[in-house]
Design an enzyme around this catalytic site. Structure first.
Site, PDB file in Angstrom:
ATOM      1  N   CYS A  82     126.326 -17.920  86.256  1.00  0.00           N
ATOM      2  CA  CYS A  82     125.714 -19.308  86.347  1.00  0.00           C
ATOM      3  C   CYS A  82     124.853 -18.181  84.796  1.00  0.00           C
ATOM      4  O   CYS A  82     125.589 -18.003  83.291  1.00  0.00           O
ATOM      5  CB  CYS A  82     125.106 -19.623  86.217  1.00  0.00           C
ATOM      6  SG  CYS A  82     124.721 -21.494  85.851  1.00  0.00           S
ATOM      7  N   HIS A 194     129.145 -21.253  89.768  1.00  0.00           N
ATOM      8  CA  HIS A 194     128.530 -20.820  91.375  1.00  0.00           C
ATOM      9  C   HIS A 194     128.847 -20.074  92.482  1.00  0.00           C
ATOM     10  O   HIS A 194     129.250 -20.626  93.519  1.00  0.00           O
ATOM     11  CB  HIS A 194     126.878 -21.550  91.729  1.00  0.00           C
ATOM     12  CG  HIS A 194     125.147 -21.520  91.028  1.00  0.00           C
ATOM     13  ND1 HIS A 194     124.931 -20.968  90.825  1.00  0.00           N
ATOM     14  CD2 HIS A 194     126.026 -22.664  89.620  1.00  0.00           C
ATOM     15  CE1 HIS A 194     123.650 -21.074  89.912  1.00  0.00           C
ATOM     16  NE2 HIS A 194     124.651 -23.039  88.970  1.00  0.00           N
ATOM     17  N   GLU A 196     128.120 -18.397  95.307  1.00  0.00           N
ATOM     18  CA  GLU A 196     127.377 -18.706  96.294  1.00  0.00           C
ATOM     19  C   GLU A 196     126.901 -19.875  96.537  1.00  0.00           C
ATOM     20  O   GLU A 196     126.712 -20.333  97.778  1.00  0.00           O
ATOM     21  CB  GLU A 196     125.514 -18.317  95.922  1.00  0.00           C
ATOM     22  CG  GLU A 196     125.082 -18.900  95.151  1.00  0.00           C
ATOM     23  CD  GLU A 196     125.045 -19.165  93.568  1.00  0.00           C
ATOM     24  OE1 GLU A 196     123.960 -19.708  92.785  1.00  0.00           O
ATOM     25  OE2 GLU A 196     126.570 -18.548  93.057  1.00  0.00           O
TER      26      GLU A 196
END
EC number: 4.3.2.10
Length: 213
Positions: A82, A194, A196
């Site tokens: 990001c 992202h 994650e």
């Protein structure tokens, strides 16, 4: 033996979710701002959330820009996520304020310009256009990933002649506005989205990166 990954804690980023995601794929994770640990780990992950200028200020406060540069000089892997990707570029422009980045890649981070009625920030799941031979996206080329951002790199400026290894650039579009979604350039890789927060597809991308260390 598990690969040792430092998740750089410089005051900006989804630290805990990033830590859990790396642990999920078998990495031995340390969350720290310590220069020597960041320098000597098998892999360094640079997160980032918020404003470009604030992230650069935090990064410089822990000498993160220096450790990224030194790792890359020695061919040691770094992954930005990001705003942690955005600060790898030459500069960012937010609200008329221009801030110098880490300058690992030429290019400008600027506000997205969707051509239709889509709102900014770009928030949600999106597909990506993966180049042939990508290691980061191996096995997940057709998956969707989770984006949350208002700014991006809308023009890739590094030519093959200037790169030691021909970079692989992944693109996506939002409201007709095309921007860089990920880059693989030797030991330096980054994603605008992202991983994650991208479920199984994001976990596989992180696993691909960890396996490459």
């Amino acid at each position: 033996m598990s690969k040792k990954v430092v998740l750089l804690d410089y005051g900006s980023g989804n630290i805990r979710s990033g830590e859990r995601a790396l642990q999920r794929v078998g990495a031995d994770v340390t969350v720290t701002a310590d220069y020597d640990q960041a320098l000597n780990a098998d892999g360094l992950l640079v997160p980032g959330v918020g404003a470009f200028e604030a992230c650069m200020t935090g990064l410089k406060a822990v000498r993160g820009d220096a450790v990224v540069d030194r790792r890359l000089t020695g061919g040691r892997p770094v992954l930005g996520i990001c705003v942690g990707m955005q600060i790898l570029f030459a500069k960012g422009i937010e609200h008329g304020v221009e801030t110098a980045g880490c300058e690992q890649w030429p290019g400008t981070v600027e506000r997205l310009r969707p051509q239709s009625e889509e709102p900014v920030p770009h928030m949600g799941w999106n597909t990506v256009d993966v180049p042939a031979g990508s290691q980061l996206f191996e096995g997940i080329e057709k998956e969707r990933f989770y984006f949350v951002h208002s700014y991006g790199v809308r023009e890739w400026q590094l030519t093959d002649a200037r790169a030691s290894v021909a970079p692989k650039v992944t693109w996506t579009s939002y409201g007709g506005d095309r921007f860089v979604a990920a880059v693989e350039n030797g030991p330096l890789a980054a994603t605008q989205f992202h991983p994650e927060k991208s479920g199984d597809a994001g976990a596989e991308l992180l696993a691909n990166w960890v396996r490459s260390l």
